[in-house]
Design an enzyme around this catalytic site. Sequence first.
Site, short mmCIF file in Angstrom:
data_model
loop_
_atom_site.label_atom_id
_atom_site.label_comp_id
_atom_site.label_asym_id
_atom_site.label_seq_id
_atom_site.Cartn_x
_atom_site.Cartn_y
_atom_site.Cartn_z
N CYS A 70 -9.81 22.51 16.77
CA CYS A 70 -9.05 22.68 18.77
C CYS A 70 -8.63 21.30 19.41
CB CYS A 70 -10.75 23.25 19.35
SG CYS A 70 -12.13 21.74 18.46
N TYR B 86 -2.62 6.88 3.10
CA TYR B 86 -2.95 6.93 4.61
C TYR B 86 -3.39 8.22 4.97
CZ TYR B 86 -1.70 2.14 4.72
OH TYR B 86 -1.65 0.87 4.79
N GLY C 247 0.37 -1.00 -0.26
CA GLY C 247 -0.06 -0.22 0.47
C GLY C 247 1.13 0.91 0.21
N1 LLP Z 1 -2.27 -6.01 4.27
C1 LLP Z 1 -2.98 -5.71 4.99
C2 LLP Z 1 -3.65 -7.07 5.07
C3 LLP Z 1 -2.99 -4.75 5.93
O1 LLP Z 1 -3.35 -4.64 7.47
C4 LLP Z 1 -2.25 -3.70 5.38
C5 LLP Z 1 -1.81 -2.94 6.24
C6 LLP Z 1 -1.25 -3.89 4.22
C7 LLP Z 1 -1.90 -4.64 3.56
C8 LLP Z 1 -0.98 -2.54 3.19
O2 LLP Z 1 0.83 -2.29 4.12
P1 LLP Z 1 1.26 -0.71 3.67
O3 LLP Z 1 2.22 -1.77 2.33
O4 LLP Z 1 0.57 0.06 3.29
O5 LLP Z 1 2.04 -0.86 4.68
N2 LLP Z 1 -2.46 4.12 8.62
C9 LLP Z 1 -1.30 3.38 9.31
C10 LLP Z 1 -0.88 2.37 8.88
C11 LLP Z 1 -2.25 0.93 8.62
C12 LLP Z 1 -1.79 -0.40 8.14
C13 LLP Z 1 -2.79 -1.08 8.07
N3 LLP Z 1 -2.15 -1.83 7.31
C14 LLP Z 1 -0.34 4.90 8.60
O6 LLP Z 1 -0.68 6.17 8.38
O7 LLP Z 1 0.84 4.48 8.69
#
Ligand code: LLP
Length: 403
Positions: A333, A362, A265
Amino acid sequence: MCEDVPLSAIAGVAGTPLHVYSRSVLRSRVRALDAAFASYPHDLHYAIKANATLAVVREMRAEGAHADANSGGEIDVALRAGFTPDQIVFTGVGKTHDELVRAVTLGMKAINAESPGEMERIDAIARAHSTTARVAVRVNPDVDAGSHPHISTGLRSNKFGMSPAQAHAMVTSMMAREHLRVVGLHVHVGSQITSAEPLRRGAAAIADLAGALAAEGVHLEHLDVGGGLGIPYEPGQTVISADEYAAAVLPVVKPTGLRLILEPGRWITAQAGALLTRVVDLKTQADGRWFVIVDAGMNDLLRPALYNAWHEIEAVEPRDGEPMACDVVGPVCETSDTLGRNRHLPPVEVGDLLVVRDTGAYGSIMASNYNRRPIAAEALVDGADWRVVRRRQTIDDMLQWDE
Ligand code: LLP
């Protein structure tokens, strides 16, 4: 600039706060990750949760990626972006009955099952609909991702998946079910991972289990190693490259001979996006530094408030003069509504445009209406062209659900 377009021109037309994406960066990131794994059969399933704006998801599909959905809503995003059900894997720690019915009847490439109870529910739904559900089993390998505790998922104490032993016993006992087809194993140890070892260990946990199952005559189709590859947010921050990631994961997956699935992601979309915001006020702090108050807040970009995350902040058209020591804060706020602490910006004035970098993952998707602030618009740049791909929410849009 974003590609060949001045950011000030985009902000002048579309207003601020505004999320801006580069089409060429989005596409080149998919290609680079794909190239890193080119030596082995694999599929990139873009993790829609990182950025679910339809125009962005469509770019992923145009580049040949498949999709990873984490909710019924993300399944719909994937379908509307043109993915077919057999190109979608469906993950999620709390899938509802309705979401499972939808996934089973659509016929996903795999439903990543999180518990024995969920396997039973998928089986019952598949039986009731006289179909066979393709499932992968999510394994929790008890691996420390070494990232922020809020985004680590692979520790025993985290809510995700099953222990390798539990997964093993469950697959063995459920293999003969008529309406379930166990096609793979799944792991995801966390996000914003900056070293190879947690990613290698996560992959090794499911590769080992696949080997043990094969020895018992249980043959799978794929290993899904999740996402998690990090990007450098802070100047000087070291991360592993896509090639180093592949070099860590491929040697443990290759011996199984199983097709590899990746769910990236952040690595794809983060650096393709930036948040444009205007300075609305300036004031001095007791220690002589400045508060630079901007029109984007924690409701537009939650990461600094939620994870104490760093995003680079720059002036779009820097003025000459002594740098200003400052905190860049939003209008919400809450004291946590701070986009950047202890920064140095060129001298800024009210009305100046700032850019908050690396917000393509994100960012917009974690926006909220907190303080009843409308959701920001989003624009996609393509060379010398650009267009709004998500219009700014109006006050009427925001209030339309209220009775
Ligand atoms: N697959 C699963 C099962 C996941 O839970 C996630 C992310 C991904 C793939 C993708 O992961 P990435 O390649 O993006 O690291 N909101 C947080 C990140 C939460 C990630 C949740 N799961 C932030 O802003 O850092």
